[in-house]
Design a protein around this motif. Sequence first.
Motif, PDB file in Angstrom:
ATOM      1  N   ASP A  41       0.850  -1.187   0.000  1.00 19.42           N
ATOM      2  CA  ASP A  41       0.000   0.000   0.000  1.00 19.42           C
ATOM      3  C   ASP A  41       0.891   1.244   0.000  1.00 19.42           C
ATOM      4  O   ASP A  41       1.430   1.627   1.038  1.00 19.42           O
ATOM      5  CB  ASP A  41      -0.925  -0.003   1.213  1.00 19.42           C
ATOM      6  N   LEU A  42       1.055   1.858  -1.164  1.00 24.61           N
ATOM      7  CA  LEU A  42       1.895   3.041  -1.299  1.00 24.61           C
ATOM      8  C   LEU A  42       1.056   4.310  -1.465  1.00 24.61           C
ATOM      9  O   LEU A  42       1.587   5.346  -1.863  1.00 24.61           O
ATOM     10  CB  LEU A  42       2.838   2.885  -2.502  1.00 24.61           C
ATOM     11  N   SER A  43      -0.236   4.219  -1.186  1.00 25.90           N
ATOM     12  CA  SER A  43      -1.105   5.382  -1.353  1.00 25.90           C
ATOM     13  C   SER A  43      -0.841   6.413  -0.264  1.00 25.90           C
ATOM     14  O   SER A  43      -0.300   6.104   0.806  1.00 25.90           O
ATOM     15  CB  SER A  43      -2.577   4.956  -1.316  1.00 25.90           C
ATOM     16  N   GLU A  44      -1.250   7.645  -0.538  1.00 25.90           N
ATOM     17  CA  GLU A  44      -1.029   8.724   0.409  1.00 25.90           C
ATOM     18  C   GLU A  44      -2.026   8.635   1.571  1.00 25.90           C
ATOM     19  O   GLU A  44      -3.090   8.036   1.460  1.00 25.90           O
ATOM     20  CB  GLU A  44      -1.167  10.067  -0.302  1.00 25.90           C
ATOM     21  N   ASN A  45      -1.653   9.257   2.664  1.00 26.58           N
ATOM     22  CA  ASN A  45      -2.507   9.290   3.855  1.00 26.58           C
ATOM     23  C   ASN A  45      -3.540  10.403   3.655  1.00 26.58           C
ATOM     24  O   ASN A  45      -3.267  11.568   3.917  1.00 26.58           O
ATOM     25  CB  ASN A  45      -1.645   9.569   5.092  1.00 26.58           C
ATOM     26  N   GLN A  46      -4.712  10.036   3.163  1.00 28.74           N
ATOM     27  CA  GLN A  46      -5.680  11.036   2.750  1.00 28.74           C
ATOM     28  C   GLN A  46      -7.069  10.753   3.295  1.00 28.74           C
ATOM     29  O   GLN A  46      -7.390   9.632   3.685  1.00 28.74           O
ATOM     30  CB  GLN A  46      -5.758  11.109   1.223  1.00 28.74           C
ATOM     31  N   VAL A  47      -7.866  11.822   3.340  1.00 26.18           N
ATOM     32  CA  VAL A  47      -9.282  11.747   3.696  1.00 26.18           C
ATOM     33  C   VAL A  47     -10.063  12.393   2.554  1.00 26.18           C
ATOM     34  O   VAL A  47      -9.735  13.506   2.130  1.00 26.18           O
ATOM     35  CB  VAL A  47      -9.581  12.463   5.027  1.00 26.18           C
ATOM     36  N   ILE A  48     -11.080  11.703   2.059  1.00 30.22           N
ATOM     37  CA  ILE A  48     -11.865  12.188   0.924  1.00 30.22           C
ATOM     38  C   ILE A  48     -13.190  12.747   1.430  1.00 30.22           C
ATOM     39  O   ILE A  48     -13.864  12.120   2.244  1.00 30.22           O
ATOM     40  CB  ILE A  48     -12.119  11.063  -0.095  1.00 30.22           C
ATOM     41  N   GLY A  75      -6.739  24.818   6.774  1.00 31.70           N
ATOM     42  CA  GLY A  75      -6.102  25.164   8.041  1.00 31.70           C
ATOM     43  C   GLY A  75      -5.972  24.030   9.024  1.00 31.70           C
ATOM     44  O   GLY A  75      -5.602  24.251  10.189  1.00 31.70           O
ATOM     45  N   LEU A  76      -6.258  22.806   8.615  1.00 36.29           N
ATOM     46  CA  LEU A  76      -6.173  21.671   9.527  1.00 36.29           C
ATOM     47  C   LEU A  76      -4.717  21.373   9.891  1.00 36.29           C
ATOM     48  O   LEU A  76      -3.811  21.549   9.068  1.00 36.29           O
ATOM     49  CB  LEU A  76      -6.803  20.430   8.893  1.00 36.29           C
ATOM     50  N   PRO A  77      -4.468  20.898  11.102  1.00 40.36           N
ATOM     51  CA  PRO A  77      -3.086  20.585  11.491  1.00 40.36           C
ATOM     52  C   PRO A  77      -2.556  19.360  10.760  1.00 40.36           C
ATOM     53  O   PRO A  77      -3.294  18.426  10.449  1.00 40.36           O
ATOM     54  CB  PRO A  77      -3.197  20.332  12.999  1.00 40.36           C
ATOM     55  N   LYS A  78      -1.256  19.384  10.486  1.00 43.45           N
ATOM     56  CA  LYS A  78      -0.527  18.282   9.865  1.00 43.45           C
ATOM     57  C   LYS A  78      -1.048  17.932   8.469  1.00 43.45           C
ATOM     58  O   LYS A  78      -0.988  16.786   8.038  1.00 43.45           O
ATOM     59  CB  LYS A  78      -0.559  17.045  10.761  1.00 43.45           C
ATOM     60  N   PHE A  97      -2.694  14.233   4.388  1.00 45.11           N
ATOM     61  CA  PHE A  97      -2.011  14.452   5.656  1.00 45.11           C
ATOM     62  C   PHE A  97      -0.585  13.911   5.588  1.00 45.11           C
ATOM     63  O   PHE A  97      -0.213  13.193   4.657  1.00 45.11           O
ATOM     64  CB  PHE A  97      -2.771  13.763   6.798  1.00 45.11           C
ATOM     65  N   GLU A  98       0.199  14.275   6.594  1.00 44.56           N
ATOM     66  CA  GLU A  98       1.550  13.750   6.700  1.00 44.56           C
ATOM     67  C   GLU A  98       1.508  12.246   6.935  1.00 44.56           C
ATOM     68  O   GLU A  98       0.539  11.701   7.469  1.00 44.56           O
ATOM     69  CB  GLU A  98       2.300  14.448   7.835  1.00 44.56           C
ATOM     70  N   ASP A  99       2.595  11.575   6.543  1.00 42.73           N
ATOM     71  CA  ASP A  99       2.594  10.110   6.555  1.00 42.73           C
ATOM     72  C   ASP A  99       2.492   9.515   7.953  1.00 42.73           C
ATOM     73  O   ASP A  99       1.999   8.399   8.116  1.00 42.73           O
ATOM     74  CB  ASP A  99       3.868   9.595   5.874  1.00 42.73           C
ATOM     75  N   ASN A 100       2.977  10.219   8.964  1.00 46.94           N
ATOM     76  CA  ASN A 100       2.973   9.657  10.322  1.00 46.94           C
ATOM     77  C   ASN A 100       1.689   9.955  11.085  1.00 46.94           C
ATOM     78  O   ASN A 100       1.584   9.662  12.275  1.00 46.94           O
ATOM     79  CB  ASN A 100       4.164  10.199  11.109  1.00 46.94           C
ATOM     80  N   VAL A 101       0.688  10.527  10.436  1.00 43.66           N
ATOM     81  CA  VAL A 101      -0.569  10.875  11.089  1.00 43.66           C
ATOM     82  C   VAL A 101      -1.499   9.669  11.082  1.00 43.66           C
ATOM     83  O   VAL A 101      -1.666   8.994  10.058  1.00 43.66           O
ATOM     84  CB  VAL A 101      -1.237  12.079  10.390  1.00 43.66           C
ATOM     85  N   VAL A 103      -4.803   7.744  10.647  1.00 43.86           N
ATOM     86  CA  VAL A 103      -5.871   8.040   9.705  1.00 43.86           C
ATOM     87  C   VAL A 103      -7.171   8.399  10.423  1.00 43.86           C
ATOM     88  O   VAL A 103      -7.934   9.262   9.959  1.00 43.86           O
ATOM     89  CB  VAL A 103      -6.074   6.850   8.741  1.00 43.86           C
ATOM     90  N   TYR A 104      -7.437   7.780  11.579  1.00 43.26           N
ATOM     91  CA  TYR A 104      -8.686   8.077  12.278  1.00 43.26           C
ATOM     92  C   TYR A 104      -8.603   9.401  13.028  1.00 43.26           C
ATOM     93  O   TYR A 104      -9.621  10.073  13.209  1.00 43.26           O
ATOM     94  CB  TYR A 104      -9.033   6.926  13.217  1.00 43.26           C
ATOM     95  N   TRP A 105      -7.407   9.779  13.463  1.00 45.49           N
ATOM     96  CA  TRP A 105      -7.231  11.129  14.017  1.00 45.49           C
ATOM     97  C   TRP A 105      -7.490  12.167  12.928  1.00 45.49           C
ATOM     98  O   TRP A 105      -8.151  13.185  13.159  1.00 45.49           O
ATOM     99  CB  TRP A 105      -5.819  11.273  14.569  1.00 45.49           C
ATOM    100  N   ALA A 106      -6.989  11.892  11.709  1.00 44.08           N
ATOM    101  CA  ALA A 106      -7.204  12.812  10.595  1.00 44.08           C
ATOM    102  C   ALA A 106      -8.686  12.912  10.241  1.00 44.08           C
ATOM    103  O   ALA A 106      -9.204  14.011   9.981  1.00 44.08           O
ATOM    104  CB  ALA A 106      -6.398  12.350   9.382  1.00 44.08           C
ATOM    105  N   ARG A 107      -9.396  11.800  10.247  1.00 43.80           N
ATOM    106  CA  ARG A 107     -10.820  11.828   9.920  1.00 43.80           C
ATOM    107  C   ARG A 107     -11.614  12.609  10.963  1.00 43.80           C
ATOM    108  O   ARG A 107     -12.567  13.316  10.630  1.00 43.80           O
ATOM    109  CB  ARG A 107     -11.351  10.395   9.807  1.00 43.80           C
TER     110      ARG A 107
END
Length: 434
Positions: A41-48, A75-78, A97-101, A103-107
């Motif tokens: 899985d080389l996809s980016e750490n993203q939220v759609i 303006g979201l962090p990271k 988001f940054e790679d070390n974030v 995914v559920y925190w980002a969502r």
Amino acid sequence: MVENIISFSLRNRFIVLLFAAGIFTWGLFSVKTSKIDAIPDLSENQVIVFTEWMGRSPQIIEDQITYPLVTNLQGLPKVKYVRANSMFGMSFIYIIFEDNVDVYWARSRVLERLNSIGNALPAGVNPTMGPDGTGVGHVLWYTLDAKSMDLGEQRAVQDWYIKFALQNVPGVSEIASFGGFQKQYQISIDPDKLSYYKLNIQDVMRAVKSNNNEAGGRKFEMSGIGYIIKTTGYLKSIEEIGNLSVRTQGSIPVRIRDIGTVQMAGESRLGIFDYNGEGEAVGGIVVLRYGENANEVINKVKAKMMEVTKGLPEGMKFNIVYDRGKLIEESISSIKTTLIEEMIVVSLIVMIFLLHWRSAISIIIQIPITIAASFIVLNAFDISSNIMSLTGIALAIGVIVDNGIIMAENSYKNLAVRQAELNEQRKGGSADVV
């Protein structure tokens, strides 16, 4: 330091062997619990974020939906950057988001920001987040094989029975339906009759909405018996919709059937799903949740399909058109065969060239221990066992035995030199005695 380690190992061989056995056992356990997939899985750490506003042009979607959402989500962090795409009736926003974030925190951060947008969007427009899957989360596609059923009935079975059953499988993020017709009641208004009765579209919409509802009353007691009052007002048929009164003119109700027709039809489509040129098909896509074991989830979905099949209409069955599980099995089997072949070849070469079975065994035994230990590291960094990682292990076998060969050869050479010196000393001592 290296000399001290070597000296300690030589003096405490049992401890070293016990440590190696522990590492090997831990590695075997890691092999069984390792996540298995065919591709990394080389996809980016993203939220759609997906927003639907049907009937609007891409420019209106861009101005009234995409632009307000992008400006609020930047303006979201990271967050590394925000991408957006506007099309007819739909808007897609990708928050990277940054790679070390996590995914559920980002969502959760995105959801908080969406709740605070307020009146920035048009009335009735509600942005939603996409599934918590990745770019390689489509692990299984299936279609429904039912020649005797029309596409609308097949899509209804998919949306109201199969989808809900498969979504309960652990590790499944979403079951995305495709193909067929989504059934809906459609009211076709005659503009001439609408003008004759001096009505407009809003009057018709208001009549349908107000008559398609239920209202609750209260409880009252009479003769020692409790009664609950409620009204049942949900529309259930074409006839009920056609009999709805839009307005009363001169004590005569103007019904929907007087100004138009009501029919059961399918929602407008932008495309179709064709299977092998045999015609349209209905089915679904199983989306894997982020961080799950693909092989395990696929097996659970297949087992659930066997249960769901018992409740399908007569003549309907599943037809799996894409199964990453087969690709996983073939990939893992190929890599396992390669590893075994390499271990055998390396072992034979070591035995032939060293001609010393104890040295050869000390080198060969490093291969399974090192391979098992590598899975401990894979699990520690949450890396799945896929083509890339297993191929790297296979390529590293040569490096694994190189160290052992060099150390064994060096030890063998030093022992030979030492033995020669001892022989010389013995010969010199014998000559003196003579």
